[in-house]
Design an enzyme around this catalytic site. Structure first.
Site, PDB file in Angstrom:
ATOM      1  N   VAL A  87       1.075  -1.892   0.099  1.00 23.69           N
ATOM      2  CA  VAL A  87      -0.170   0.151  -0.055  1.00 23.69           C
ATOM      3  C   VAL A  87       1.047   1.615   0.287  1.00 23.69           C
ATOM      4  O   VAL A  87       1.482   1.281   1.237  1.00 23.69           O
ATOM      5  CB  VAL A  87      -1.196  -0.099   1.272  1.00 23.69           C
ATOM      6  CG1 VAL A  87      -1.891   1.665   1.267  1.00 23.69           C
ATOM      7  CG2 VAL A  87      -1.639  -0.837   1.623  1.00 23.69           C
ATOM      8  N   CYS A  88       0.481   1.765  -0.760  1.00 21.25           N
ATOM      9  CA  CYS A  88       1.434   3.351  -0.913  1.00 21.25           C
ATOM     10  C   CYS A  88       0.561   4.973  -0.418  1.00 21.25           C
ATOM     11  O   CYS A  88      -0.478   4.726  -1.365  1.00 21.25           O
ATOM     12  CB  CYS A  88       1.744   3.197  -2.182  1.00 21.25           C
ATOM     13  SG  CYS A  88       2.996   4.823  -2.076  1.00 21.25           S
ATOM     14  N   VAL A  89       1.015   5.307   0.816  1.00 25.33           N
ATOM     15  CA  VAL A  89      -0.660   6.377   0.760  1.00 25.33           C
ATOM     16  C   VAL A  89       0.571   7.606   1.269  1.00 25.33           C
ATOM     17  O   VAL A  89       1.682   7.040   2.256  1.00 25.33           O
ATOM     18  CB  VAL A  89      -1.494   6.242   1.455  1.00 25.33           C
ATOM     19  CG1 VAL A  89      -0.398   5.520   3.148  1.00 25.33           C
ATOM     20  CG2 VAL A  89      -2.021   6.855   2.298  1.00 25.33           C
TER      21      VAL A  89
END
Length: 231
Positions: A87-89
Site C-alpha cells: 500500500v502506498c499512501v
C-alpha cells in the site's frame, strides 16, 4: 524501536478495533513486528462484499519510521501494488509522524477503499479506469472482489465487542484463504481513533517514468471528477 511504545500501540489495537470493518484477531501477535488484521469492504463501494487480509510490518526504529502495509489477499485498487500488495499512501511515507499509531494506520487504509487516488497509482490499469470511466472501474473492482477476496459475510457476526465471534469467524476466513490460493506469498520483514485530514488520503506521488532525478512531478488532470461514494 521504542519497545514500550510498540507494546502500548499493539495492546490498544488488540483491546478494541478502531472500526467495525477492521477485524482484529484475539490473543495478540506472536511477533510484535508483524500485525495482521482482516479489512471488510466499506458499504456503497465496489469492495462492499469482500474482506482482505492486511499485514503491517513494523520497522526496527518504530515510531521513528512508519510501518509498511500489504494486502495479502489480492485486490484491484489504484493504490495497491498488484504483485506485492504493498500500500502506498503519504501517511506511511513523507507525511509520517511518530504521533500516528497503528489504529490510525489501519483507518487510513480503510479510507483508501472509499476514496482511492488515481493520480499516482501503483496499479496503472486501475488508476486509468478510475480516471476515464468510473462505471468500468466499479465493474472491474467488483468482479475482482468476487474472484479473489474473502467473503464479507464470513465476518458478518464479528464486532469489536464480540471477541469470541471474532475469533471464530477469523479462523474460518483464514482457513478459506489458505485453501483459495489467491493470497500473496508472505512478505519478508524489511493506536484511539484519530481524525483523518485531507493529506492522509493522498497516496505518494511518484516520479513519472523516464523523468530525470529531481525533476518536478507532472500529473494529468482527470477528464472528469470521479470519486467513490462516501459512507
Amino acid at each position: 524501536m521504542t519497545l514500550a511504545r510498540l507494546r502500548t500501540d499493539i495492546a490498544s489495537l488488540y483491546k478494541s478495533s478502531p472500526h467495525p470493518d477492521i477485524i482484529v484477531p484475539e490473543g495478540g501477535p506472536s511477533d510484535l513486528t508483524k500485525v495482521s488484521v482482516h479489512l471488510l469492504g466499506p458499504a456503497s463501494t465496489p469492495y462492499s462484499e469482500g474482506a482482505w487480509k492486511v499485514r503491517l510490518i513494523i520497522p526496527a526504529d518504530y515510531p521513528g519510521s512508519p510501518p509498511k502495509a500489504y494486502f495479502e489477499t489480492k485486490i484491484f485498487h489504484p493504490n495497491v501494488q498488484p504483485n506485492s500488495g504493498e500500500v502506498c499512501v503519504d501517511t506511511l511515507k513523507r507525511d509520517w509522524s511518530s504521533q500516528v499509531d497503528l489504529k490510525h494506520v489501519l483507518l487510513v487504509i480503510r479510507c483508501l477503499l472509499i476514496e482511492p487516488n488515481p493520480e499516482s497509482a501503483l496499479n496503472e490499469e486501475a488508476g486509468k479506469l478510475l480516471l476515464e470511466n468510473f462505471e468500468d472501474f466499479e465493474r472491474m473492482a467488483r468482479l475482482m472482489t468476487n474472484v479473489h477476496a474473502l467473503k464479507r459475510s464470513s465476518f458478518a457476526q464479528s464486532t469489536p465487542s464480540t471477541s469470541s465471534s471474532t475469533a471464530a469467524t477469523t479462523a474460518t476466513a483464514t482457513e478459506s484463504e489458505e485453501n483459495s490460493g489467491t493470497i500473496y506469498a508472505d512478505i519478508d520483514q524489511s493506536s484511539q481513533q484519530l481524525s483523518v485530514d485531507k493529506n492522509v488520503l493522498r497516496p505518494l506521488e511518484h516520479t513519472q517514468r523516464g523523468a530525470a532525478p529531481g525533476s518536478p512531478v507532472k500529473t494529468t488532470k482527470p477528464k472528469k471528477k470521479v470519486g467513490m461514494k462516501r459512507l
